[in-house]
Each structure stands twice: as C-alpha cells, then as structure tokens.
Design an enzyme around this catalytic site. Structure first.
Site, mmCIF file in Angstrom:
data_model
loop_
_atom_site.group_PDB
_atom_site.id
_atom_site.type_symbol
_atom_site.label_atom_id
_atom_site.label_comp_id
_atom_site.label_asym_id
_atom_site.label_seq_id
_atom_site.Cartn_x
_atom_site.Cartn_y
_atom_site.Cartn_z
ATOM 1 N N GLU A 53 0.814 -1.129 -0.022
ATOM 2 C CA GLU A 53 -0.118 -0.028 -0.133
ATOM 3 C C GLU A 53 0.869 1.323 0.028
ATOM 4 O O GLU A 53 0.384 2.348 -0.474
ATOM 5 C CB GLU A 53 -0.968 0.094 1.156
ATOM 6 C CG GLU A 53 -2.159 -0.794 1.181
ATOM 7 C CD GLU A 53 -1.654 -2.190 1.731
ATOM 8 O OE1 GLU A 53 -2.817 -3.201 1.867
ATOM 9 O OE2 GLU A 53 -0.607 -2.650 1.946
ATOM 10 N N PHE A 115 -11.811 -7.830 14.553
ATOM 11 C CA PHE A 115 -10.523 -8.171 14.159
ATOM 12 C C PHE A 115 -10.180 -7.221 13.052
ATOM 13 O O PHE A 115 -10.895 -6.755 12.023
ATOM 14 C CB PHE A 115 -10.947 -9.421 13.023
ATOM 15 C CG PHE A 115 -9.621 -10.024 12.291
ATOM 16 C CD1 PHE A 115 -8.292 -10.269 12.592
ATOM 17 C CD2 PHE A 115 -9.619 -9.888 10.918
ATOM 18 C CE1 PHE A 115 -7.292 -10.709 11.740
ATOM 19 C CE2 PHE A 115 -8.840 -10.185 9.857
ATOM 20 C CZ PHE A 115 -7.576 -10.596 10.431
ATOM 21 N N GLN A 116 -8.970 -6.384 13.061
ATOM 22 C CA GLN A 116 -8.523 -5.596 12.201
ATOM 23 C C GLN A 116 -9.059 -4.124 12.399
ATOM 24 O O GLN A 116 -8.836 -3.206 11.828
ATOM 25 C CB GLN A 116 -8.411 -5.896 10.788
ATOM 26 C CG GLN A 116 -7.403 -6.959 10.487
ATOM 27 C CD GLN A 116 -7.163 -7.053 8.881
ATOM 28 O OE1 GLN A 116 -7.958 -6.964 8.085
ATOM 29 N NE2 GLN A 116 -5.959 -7.286 8.538
ATOM 30 N N ARG A 256 22.149 21.354 -0.032
ATOM 31 C CA ARG A 256 22.980 20.317 -0.238
ATOM 32 C C ARG A 256 22.687 19.708 -1.464
ATOM 33 O O ARG A 256 23.750 18.970 -2.093
ATOM 34 C CB ARG A 256 22.830 19.399 1.137
ATOM 35 C CG ARG A 256 23.695 18.216 1.009
ATOM 36 C CD ARG A 256 23.620 17.320 2.191
ATOM 37 N NE ARG A 256 24.468 16.120 2.175
ATOM 38 C CZ ARG A 256 24.333 14.981 2.915
ATOM 39 N NH1 ARG A 256 23.564 14.832 4.091
ATOM 40 N NH2 ARG A 256 25.228 13.902 2.662
ATOM 41 N N VAL A 384 15.251 9.223 -3.297
ATOM 42 C CA VAL A 384 15.823 10.079 -2.378
ATOM 43 C C VAL A 384 17.313 9.431 -2.045
ATOM 44 O O VAL A 384 17.572 8.544 -1.831
ATOM 45 C CB VAL A 384 14.854 10.101 -1.200
ATOM 46 C CG1 VAL A 384 15.946 10.786 -0.043
ATOM 47 C CG2 VAL A 384 13.898 11.076 -1.470
ATOM 48 N N PHE A 469 24.245 9.098 1.360
ATOM 49 C CA PHE A 469 23.841 10.315 1.661
ATOM 50 C C PHE A 469 24.085 10.387 3.232
ATOM 51 O O PHE A 469 24.536 11.352 3.666
ATOM 52 C CB PHE A 469 22.228 10.683 1.433
ATOM 53 C CG PHE A 469 21.903 12.105 1.261
ATOM 54 C CD1 PHE A 469 22.370 13.008 0.210
ATOM 55 C CD2 PHE A 469 21.353 12.594 2.480
ATOM 56 C CE1 PHE A 469 22.104 14.200 0.454
ATOM 57 C CE2 PHE A 469 21.026 14.088 2.423
ATOM 58 C CZ PHE A 469 21.347 15.008 1.463
ATOM 59 N N ILE A 470 23.509 9.487 3.885
ATOM 60 C CA ILE A 470 23.671 9.172 5.371
ATOM 61 C C ILE A 470 25.282 8.998 5.786
ATOM 62 O O ILE A 470 25.612 9.697 6.931
ATOM 63 C CB ILE A 470 22.788 8.155 5.802
ATOM 64 C CG1 ILE A 470 21.549 8.431 5.421
ATOM 65 C CG2 ILE A 470 22.705 8.296 7.537
ATOM 66 C CD1 ILE A 470 20.669 9.781 5.934
ATOM 67 N N GLU A 473 26.591 12.291 6.279
ATOM 68 C CA GLU A 473 26.439 13.199 7.271
ATOM 69 C C GLU A 473 27.051 12.489 8.361
ATOM 70 O O GLU A 473 27.461 13.549 9.147
ATOM 71 C CB GLU A 473 24.773 12.943 7.469
ATOM 72 C CG GLU A 473 23.834 13.633 6.486
ATOM 73 C CD GLU A 473 22.561 13.458 6.744
ATOM 74 O OE1 GLU A 473 21.597 14.345 6.064
ATOM 75 O OE2 GLU A 473 21.980 12.322 7.572
#
Length: 575
Positions: A53, A115-116, A256, A384, A469-470, A473
C-alpha cells in the site's frame, strides 16, 4: 418507486466525475464492497493492484505532482490503512492533492474490538486536510465529493473511512458530484505591492531570482524577467525542469542537493526575489542581509523563510509579467556575467568525467547514457539520497521533460512508485526511475506491478553498497560510520526473476549496450550499475575560497573531489 443505486458504485462514479481514471491499492475484507464497485465500473476506472500500500500512496502522490490532478489510493482496515501513511505524508509535505480511502469493519462490528478494527481518524488527523468516517450509506458519495474538493482547495490529503457494509446498500439516485461546478481562479497581485518592489530591483547590485513549484508553466515569464532585469535564476529541487538546464542564466539548485553556482550566488546576492517556493533551508543558504521580495499565492508563507521587505500575494506568472512591465530594463553587468561564467565552469567540470572508464564506475558515464537515450518529452522520477544530487546536476532537461521526487518528506523508495504513476498518467512518454540500491530494495517488489501492467519503464539502480547520503552526514559529524553499509545484491538478475528485462553493469564497456537495449523495450527494464562509493562534491561546504581557507586545505579538498578549473564566484567577480 424511487430509483436507487448501490452506494459504493455511486461513490466510484463520483471519482469518475472528477476525471480520476485509476486508483491504487490492495483488497481486504473491509474494502470488498468497494472492490465490487470497482469491478462493476472497470470500463470507466482502472484498479491498479500494487504489492504494498505504501507504493500505492507514493504513486498517488506522484500522479498529483506530475499532472496536477488528484491521486487516489486505498487501504483496508488496520494494516492496509497504516501502510498508506508514508505516501500520504509525502503528498502533504509537497502540497499536492491526494485522496485516501480507508476500509473499516462493518458498523455492527465497530467498537467491539473486532478483527483489524482500528480507530483510524486520530491516526490520520495530522496528515490530512479532511478526515471523516462515513456515517450512513446515503452520505458515502457526498463525503467523497467533499473530500476531493478539500484536497484540491488545500493542496493536501483527504481521508475517508468507509465501513464495509455501507458499500452494499442501495441509496436513492441523485446528483452526487459537484465536479462540474468546481472552479479554479488566480489571485491577482496587488498593484501597490508590485510598485514597492521596483525600487529594490532597480537599486540592487547583485539581484537573484529564486523559483519554486509555484512557477510551474511560467518559463516564458521567468525568461522574460531574468533577461529584462539581467538576473540569474535559481530553482528549488521540485522545480527542476521548469527552466531548461542549458539556459545560460540558470544556476541550478540550492542547499545540499545543489549546485556550486547556485549556492555561491545566494551567499553573495543583495536581493532575492523569492517566487512560489517555501525553501526550508533559506536560513542556512540565503544571505541574511539581502533584501527580500516574496511572491506567493499562500499568505501563510509570506515572511516565513527570510526577513521580507516586500510581500506580494498573487499568481507567480502574473506577478513576474507585471514587474517586467513596471521596471526599467537592466543591462547585463559584471554580476550576471560572473554567474554565467561560474555556471559554464561548473558544467564543464561535470562533463569532464563523462567518458572516464575507471575500473570502478563513476556516475557521470551512466548519466551520459541516460541523456543519450532520453526522449525530448521523457519523465524522470528520482529517488532520495545521493541519486537526487546526481540527478539534479547531471540530467540536462530541456523544459519539455518532467521531473519529480519526494521533496520535503524526502522518503526513500519513491522511485519505483513514481515511475508507475508517470507511465500510467503519460502512457505515450518515456519514463525513467533513478534509485540508489538502498531505496530500490525498499520497494523492488513492485517491479512486478510494472510487469503486470506492461509498463516499459527504464529503472536505473546506482549500487554502491551504502546509504551514501547518510554516510556523508556521519562523516561530517566526525562519528564512526555505522549502519550505513549494505549487503550487495544482483538487482538485474533479481528483476529478471520478477519478469523485467535485467542488466547488471560492472564495467564501462557494458553501459552503452545495456541502455541501447533498454530504449526500445516494451517491458520494464532494470539496469543495476555497480558504481564506486564516492561522495558527490559537497557544494554546501566547499573548501575553495582562498579568503577563508589555507592553500593546503584547498589543495587537499581539490584532490579528494578531483576539482579543477573551477574558481569561486568571488574570484570571477574580480575580473
């Protein structure tokens, strides 16, 4: 005898009246009455079966970004609904209209810990501009109609929760939709506000035009403004493609995910005309002492990002056009010419790596192939991470092509869903998705969706076995790099198993044949390119200015990032 219609069918007909032609989701017991209606209306609206989803919600957001029309996704009660959240926040934060339909257990099971069963309204309150649970079968089509209007009005997410038993009921026939009465209008800028801006433009020595999504379809007005006032142009990332990249006055993008000429100009400028944008990093990259003229159709954004000298509430195209009419022509000067030269040097530096046949591949030769086979009206969906940085720098868009990504929410995994949306909304146009290996792995199951619907999307994966990218950082904060390295995989072979045409590229000589084969393909293609794990040039913290850094530091920076023939803007302004 009163004529009746099934409530769920009446609701689907409301969607059709708003020119909605496809909807994403996965069936569930709490949504089956709507599924039955979708089946009965299958000649008029297409149900797109995704494998998660989240992919459906991200695709709906991409639909809205690319077309301006509302995107629609659904999830069944509980997990189906909660899986939508990521894509809905992407839509909310990039200010595009999306409708989310949520399944709910039958009314005679609600509040019985069924249920749910989930109390969905509180969960979706923050992400939505409209959030209702349908209370009667008769109101189902009405509530959905109201939701669509709210999403358009507020450029955001509308959520409707539907108890499953309502969709099985017969309700009296009436005119449920207000789509034919819906109107859009322009907010015309105030003449006095426009007049106040002219003296600032005329006295500025280093003026800059900064544009965002609000200037979409305003390229003629942007060009006329830039050339009338001899002003360089800079864009928000989500505005890529509004201005052709080759336009000599266009400097690129700030922050950046950015270009060197844009960041340097914004640090030096003494006047920023800020149009149709809500750039969140202004405090870090805009000269705080610069005069500021802001144009926006949303008054809540005026003055938000910078001390504002003149605020203009109104349509961007109309405001730019009228300012040209009111202001005197400004001849090209040293400021504009220095910025043009800075851009010329930048492009030359980027292109200097196009044919580098290093043993471990660079990204530039990959983008050279993308540019080579890209149609004049191609659509690019960028995921990304470092891929976004490379895409905004290395895609040479011509003004007719389209581009989108996850902007403010910046969620990984938006590439494949966005590609699905792009190909469904524009079936006659070529579509590329560009993803890092981390982002691709998050949603790669929906390559099956591309296969199922015979969508000939060209998916390019940049595999460097890292959340690059991280990693950068962590490097900047001088901490131990941890949690950023990835286990590699052969995504070309895996995609073949999913039904796509797959290529795994490990050396330069394999690039051209793979892209040559991808261009005419009638089924999805995945090109997994194994690239070197190298950080893109950090234009947000350049170590090149001799007034700020020692010669040793500058030389070390140049060696690390292979910088050559690229003086800083300050040096160019001296000549």
């Amino acid at each position: 005898m009163t004529e009746t219609i099934n409530a769920a069918i009446a609701m689907i007909k409301v969607l059709e009246s708003w020119d909605i032609d496809h909807i994403y989701g996965i069936p569930g017991g709490s949504f089956n009455s709507t599924m039955d209606a979708l089946y009965k209306e299958r000649e008029n609206i297409n149900y797109i079966q995704v494998r998660h989803e989240e992919v459906g919600a991200l695709a709906a957001a991409a639909d809205a970004k690319l077309t301006g029309k509302i995107g629609v996704a659904f999830g069944s009660a509980g997990p189906g609904a909660t899986h939508l959240i990521n894509g809905l926040y992407d839509a909310q934060m990039d200010h595009v209209p999306v409708l989310a339909l949520l399944g709910q257990v039958a009314t005679n099971s609600m509040n019985y810990n069924s249920f749910q069963e989930l109390n969905e309204n509180p969960m979706f309150a923050d992400v939505s501009v409209y959030n209702r649970t349908v209370m009667t079968p008769e109101s189902l089509p009405h509530v959905v109609d109201e939701a669509i209007k709210a999403a358009y009005k507020n450029k955001g997410v509308a959520v409707v929760t539907i108890p499953v038993d309502f969709g099985t009921k017969e309700i009296p026939v009436q005119e449920f939709s207000t789509a034919k009465s819906h109107r859009k209008g322009l907010i015309m800028p105030n003449y006095d506000d426009l007049k106040k801006a002219i003296p600032l433009i005329e006295t500025a020595e280093k003026p800059t035009l900064y544009i965002g999504q609000g200037t979409r379809n305003a390229w003629p007005e942007i060009k006329a403004f830039s050339e009338h006032f001899s002003m360089p142009v800079i864009s928000a990332v989500l505005g890529k493609g509004i201005v052709p990249d080759a336009y000599e006055n266009f400097l690129g993008f700030a922050a950046r995910v950015a270009t060197k000429p844009a960041n340097e100009a914004l640090a030096e400028t003494d006047l920023i005309i800020f149009v149709g944008s809500d750039f969140p990093f202004a405090a870090y990259f805009f000269n705080p002492d610069a005069k500021f003229i802001q144009i926006d159709i949303d008054s809540t954004k005026l003055g938000r990002r910078h001390k504002t000298d003149v605020a203009i509430l109104g349509d961007a195209k109309e405001a730019l056009k009228r300012l040209v009419e009111l202001g005197e022509y400004r001849p090209a000067d040293r400021w504009l010419k220095a910025n043009q030269k800075n851009k010329e040097n930048w492009i030359a530096w980027l292109r200097s790596f196009d044919d580098k046949a290093d043993k471990t591949l660079r990204v530039e030769p990959v983008f050279k192939e993308i540019r080579r086979i890209a149609d004049k009206e191609a659509i690019f969906v960028t995921d990304v991470g470092n891929t976004t940085v490379h895409a905004i720098r290395l895609l040479d868009m011509n003004g007719k092509q389209k581009f989108t990504t996850s902007g403010w929410f910046a969620t990984m995994g938006n590439g494949i869903p966005g590609g699905i949306a792009a190909q469904l909304s524009y079936p006659d146009r070529q579509v590329f998705t560009l993803s890092g290996d981390g982002a691709f792995a998050m949603v790669m199951q929906d390559i099956i969706t591309q296969v199922k619907y015979k969508l000939p999307i060209i998916n390019v994966v940049f595999s460097n076995d890292s959340f690059g990218f991280i990693e950068a950082e962590q490097e900047d904060s001088e901490q131990k790099k941890f949690g950023v390295y990835l286990e590699g995989a052969d995504f070309g072979k895996a995609s073949e198993a999913l039904g796509a045409q797959g290529f795994t590229i490990t050396e330069y000589s394999q690039l051209e044949p793979a892209f040559e084969a991808a261009k005419p393909s009638e089924r999805p293609v995945v090109i997994d390119v194994k690239i070197r794990n190298t950080r893109p040039l950090p234009v947000e913290e350049l170590v090149l200015d001799p007034e700020k850094f020692s010669e040793d530091k500058i030389n070390a920076f140049k060696e690390k990032y292979e910088v050559h023939d690229m003086p800083v803007l300050k040096e160019l302004l001296k000549h």
